[in-house]
Design a protein around this motif. Structure first.
Motif, PDB file in Angstrom:
ATOM      1  N   ALA A 130      36.992  50.008  29.489  1.00  0.00           N
ATOM      2  CA  ALA A 130      37.721  49.726  30.732  1.00  0.00           C
ATOM      3  C   ALA A 130      38.846  48.733  30.470  1.00  0.00           C
ATOM      4  O   ALA A 130      39.963  48.884  30.981  1.00  0.00           O
ATOM      5  CB  ALA A 130      36.762  49.180  31.784  1.00  0.00           C
ATOM      6  N   GLY A 131      38.564  47.703  29.665  1.00  0.00           N
ATOM      7  CA  GLY A 131      39.600  46.749  29.302  1.00  0.00           C
ATOM      8  C   GLY A 131      40.728  47.400  28.536  1.00  0.00           C
ATOM      9  O   GLY A 131      41.912  47.093  28.744  1.00  0.00           O
ATOM     10  N   VAL A 142      45.979  37.670  27.707  1.00  0.00           N
ATOM     11  CA  VAL A 142      44.852  36.740  27.746  1.00  0.00           C
ATOM     12  C   VAL A 142      43.612  37.516  28.169  1.00  0.00           C
ATOM     13  O   VAL A 142      43.653  38.274  29.146  1.00  0.00           O
ATOM     14  CB  VAL A 142      45.101  35.573  28.729  1.00  0.00           C
ATOM     15  N   ILE A 143      42.531  37.354  27.428  1.00  0.00           N
ATOM     16  CA  ILE A 143      41.260  37.986  27.780  1.00  0.00           C
ATOM     17  C   ILE A 143      40.232  36.893  27.980  1.00  0.00           C
ATOM     18  O   ILE A 143      40.031  36.043  27.099  1.00  0.00           O
ATOM     19  CB  ILE A 143      40.802  38.963  26.689  1.00  0.00           C
ATOM     20  N   THR A 144      39.578  36.888  29.135  1.00  0.00           N
ATOM     21  CA  THR A 144      38.532  35.910  29.414  1.00  0.00           C
ATOM     22  C   THR A 144      37.190  36.626  29.407  1.00  0.00           C
ATOM     23  O   THR A 144      36.941  37.491  30.235  1.00  0.00           O
ATOM     24  CB  THR A 144      38.767  35.202  30.760  1.00  0.00           C
ATOM     25  N   ALA A 145      36.356  36.290  28.452  1.00  0.00           N
ATOM     26  CA  ALA A 145      35.057  36.961  28.284  1.00  0.00           C
ATOM     27  C   ALA A 145      33.990  35.903  28.039  1.00  0.00           C
ATOM     28  O   ALA A 145      33.380  35.833  26.977  1.00  0.00           O
ATOM     29  CB  ALA A 145      35.113  37.958  27.139  1.00  0.00           C
ATOM     30  N   SER A 200      43.112  39.988  31.396  1.00  0.00           N
ATOM     31  CA  SER A 200      41.924  40.792  31.689  1.00  0.00           C
ATOM     32  C   SER A 200      40.745  39.848  31.868  1.00  0.00           C
ATOM     33  O   SER A 200      40.422  39.076  30.956  1.00  0.00           O
ATOM     34  CB  SER A 200      41.634  41.773  30.552  1.00  0.00           C
ATOM     35  N   CYS A 201      40.102  39.916  33.023  1.00  0.00           N
ATOM     36  CA  CYS A 201      39.021  38.984  33.369  1.00  0.00           C
ATOM     37  C   CYS A 201      37.684  39.716  33.337  1.00  0.00           C
ATOM     38  O   CYS A 201      37.493  40.681  34.090  1.00  0.00           O
ATOM     39  CB  CYS A 201      39.239  38.396  34.757  1.00  0.00           C
ATOM     40  N   ILE A 202      36.771  39.239  32.517  1.00  0.00           N
ATOM     41  CA  ILE A 202      35.487  39.918  32.326  1.00  0.00           C
ATOM     42  C   ILE A 202      34.314  39.115  32.882  1.00  0.00           C
ATOM     43  O   ILE A 202      33.328  39.669  33.348  1.00  0.00           O
ATOM     44  CB  ILE A 202      35.225  40.174  30.816  1.00  0.00           C
ATOM     45  N   PHE A 247      43.803  41.994  35.696  1.00  0.00           N
ATOM     46  CA  PHE A 247      42.824  43.072  35.898  1.00  0.00           C
ATOM     47  C   PHE A 247      41.455  42.423  35.947  1.00  0.00           C
ATOM     48  O   PHE A 247      40.969  41.879  34.955  1.00  0.00           O
ATOM     49  CB  PHE A 247      42.918  44.079  34.760  1.00  0.00           C
ATOM     50  N   ASP A 248      40.834  42.459  37.128  1.00  0.00           N
ATOM     51  CA  ASP A 248      39.510  41.866  37.324  1.00  0.00           C
ATOM     52  C   ASP A 248      38.460  42.964  37.195  1.00  0.00           C
ATOM     53  O   ASP A 248      38.380  43.861  38.034  1.00  0.00           O
ATOM     54  CB  ASP A 248      39.445  41.213  38.711  1.00  0.00           C
ATOM     55  N   LEU A 249      37.654  42.890  36.129  1.00  0.00           N
ATOM     56  CA  LEU A 249      36.645  43.908  35.853  1.00  0.00           C
ATOM     57  C   LEU A 249      35.263  43.372  36.227  1.00  0.00           C
ATOM     58  O   LEU A 249      34.740  42.467  35.586  1.00  0.00           O
ATOM     59  CB  LEU A 249      36.657  44.295  34.373  1.00  0.00           C
TER      60      LEU A 249
END
Length: 323
Positions: free
Chosen positions: A119-120, A200-203, A223-225, A290-292
Motif C-alpha cells: 500500500a505504501g 518521509v516514512i513514519t513507521a 507516508s504515515c504508518i 498518505f495516512d495508512l
C-alpha cells in the motif's frame, strides 16, 4: 472428504513460501479499487487496549461478488520483545459466506507486513515526486524495512536514506539491508533529516510526535504508518492543514489514524486515485500525506490469493472440521 468439511491451516512457513511481493501489490491495488467502487465492505473496526499491556483489534469485511468473507484478529504486544518474539501478531480467518463455516486460518503477520508495504509503494508511485532522491525513515523494525524496500523499488531515483531509531543510535542490521542499493545512515537530528528529505516514512509505534511542523518543506511526501489506534500519532499539529491529505479510508483515519487529531481536514480516498489511473498532479511546493490505517479488504484479498495458491500447490495442513 469434501473440502467444506475440512479446514486449511497456513502457518508462517506456508505463507512465506506462497507470498510474492509483485502479486501482493496487484492484490492490494484490487482491494483499494473494490473499496472505492463500493464492491467490498468494511465492517466497524475493533481496537482496544488490554490490561496485559497489549492492543487487540479485529478488522473484517466482505466482497459479495467474490464470495469473500472474513476477518483479521491482530494487535500489538510489546512484552513479546522480552522473549525475543515479534510484538505484532495477526491471524486471518476466511469464512464461507453461504454457510458461515471457516475454510482457512492463516498466520497473518507476514501478510500484514507486506500488504502494508505494498500500500505504501502504491502511494509513493502515485503521490510522491518521481524525481525524489532523499528519504527519511522513522523506525527500523519490520514495517520500516518493508516500506524502505518498496520505496527503493518504485522510486529508482532515491539515492540517500536517513533513518531514526527510538534511541537515536545506529542500527547496523537496517543499514546492511540497503547498503548495496543506496547511501544509508542514521539521522543526527529528526528535524534536519525531515527538512533534507523528499520522502518521509513514519513507521513507529505512534507513541509521540516525531518532528516539528516547520521542518517539513514544500514538495515533501509523507507516508504515515504508525497511527492505527485511538491516541496514537506521529505527525505534529498543524501539518495536516498544510498538506493535500490522502487516506485509505476516511472513516478509519478519523477514528484511529492521523485525522483523529484534525477531523475537519479534507481528505481524498486513495482508491479514487488508483481508479483515475494517473499519478496525482502536484506543484513543486505541495506537501502530500498518505495516512495508512490498513483495510480489512487488503488482508482478505491477499489471504484469498494465498488460499487459492495453497490449493493449487498442495501447501498447508488440512484438518477435519465436520459440520
Amino acid at each position: 472428504m469434501s473440502r467444506d468439511s475440512t479446514l486449511l491451516l497456513l502457518n508462517k512457513g506456508h505463507v512465506e513460501v506462497l507470498l510474492s511481493p509483485d502479486e501482493v501489490v496487484v492484490a492490494v491495488r484490487e482491494s483499494f479499487l473494490l473499496h472505492y467502487e463500493q464492491k467490498g465492505r468494511l465492517f466497524p473496526v475493533v481496537r482496544e487496549r488490554l490490561g496485559t499491556g497489549g492492543i487487540f483489534g479485529i478488522k473484517s469485511g466482505d466482497v459479495e461478488a467474490h464470495g469473500l468473507l472474513g476477518f483479521k484478529a491482530a494487535g500489538f504486544w510489546p512484552g513479546n520483545r522480552l522473549v525475543g518474539s515479534e510484538p505484532h501478531q495477526a491471524t486471518i480467518v476466511l469464512i464461507d459466506p453461504h454457510s458461515g463455516r471457516p475454510i482457512c486460518v492463516i498466520d497473518g503477520n507476514a501478510i500484514t507486513t507486506i500488504r502494508t508495504g505494498a500500500a505504501g509503494a502504491l502511494g509513493l508511485a502515485m503521490l510522491a515526486r518521481p524525481e525524489s532522491t532523499t528519504m527519511c525513515v522513522f523506525g527500523t523494525g519490520v514495517q520500516a524495512q518493508i516500506q524502505t524496500r518498496f520505496a527503493l523499488d518504485v522510486l529508482p531515483s532515491l539515492r540517500h536514506v536517513q533513518y531514526m531509531t527510538s534511541g537515536g543510535g545506529r542500527d547496523p542490521e537496517f543499514e546492511s539491508l540497503f547498503a548495496s542499493r543506496c547511501e544509508v545512515k542514521p539521522a543526527g537530528n529528526a528535524n534536519a533529516a525531515v527538512a533534507a528529505s523528499d520522502v518521509v516514512i513514519t513507521a513507529t509505534p505512534g507513541r509521540s510526535v516525531l518532528f516539528d511542523c516547520s521542518a517539513v518543506c514544500g514538495g515533501t511526501h509523507i507516508s504515515c504508518i504508525g497511527a492505527d489506534t485511538r491516541g496514537k500519532r506521529e505527525l505534529p499539529a498543524g501539518l495536516l492543514e498544510r498538506a493535500s491529505v490522502y487516506v485509505d479510508d476516511s472513516v478509519q483515519s478519523v477514528e484511529i489514524g492521523e485525522l483523529q487529531w484534525a477531523p475537519t481536514v479534507s481528505c481524498s480516498e486513495f482508491g479514487e486515485v488508483l481508479a483515475n489511473g494517473l499519478r496525482v498532479p502536484r506543484t513543486s511546493q505541495e506537501i502530500t500525506i498518505f495516512d495508512l490505517t490498513g483495510l480489512a479488504l487488503q488482508d482478505l484479498v491477499v489471504a484469498r490469493m494465498l488460499y487459492m495458491f495453497a490449493g493449487e500447490e498442495g501447501v498447508g495442513t488440512t484438518v477435519e472440521w465436520p459440520w
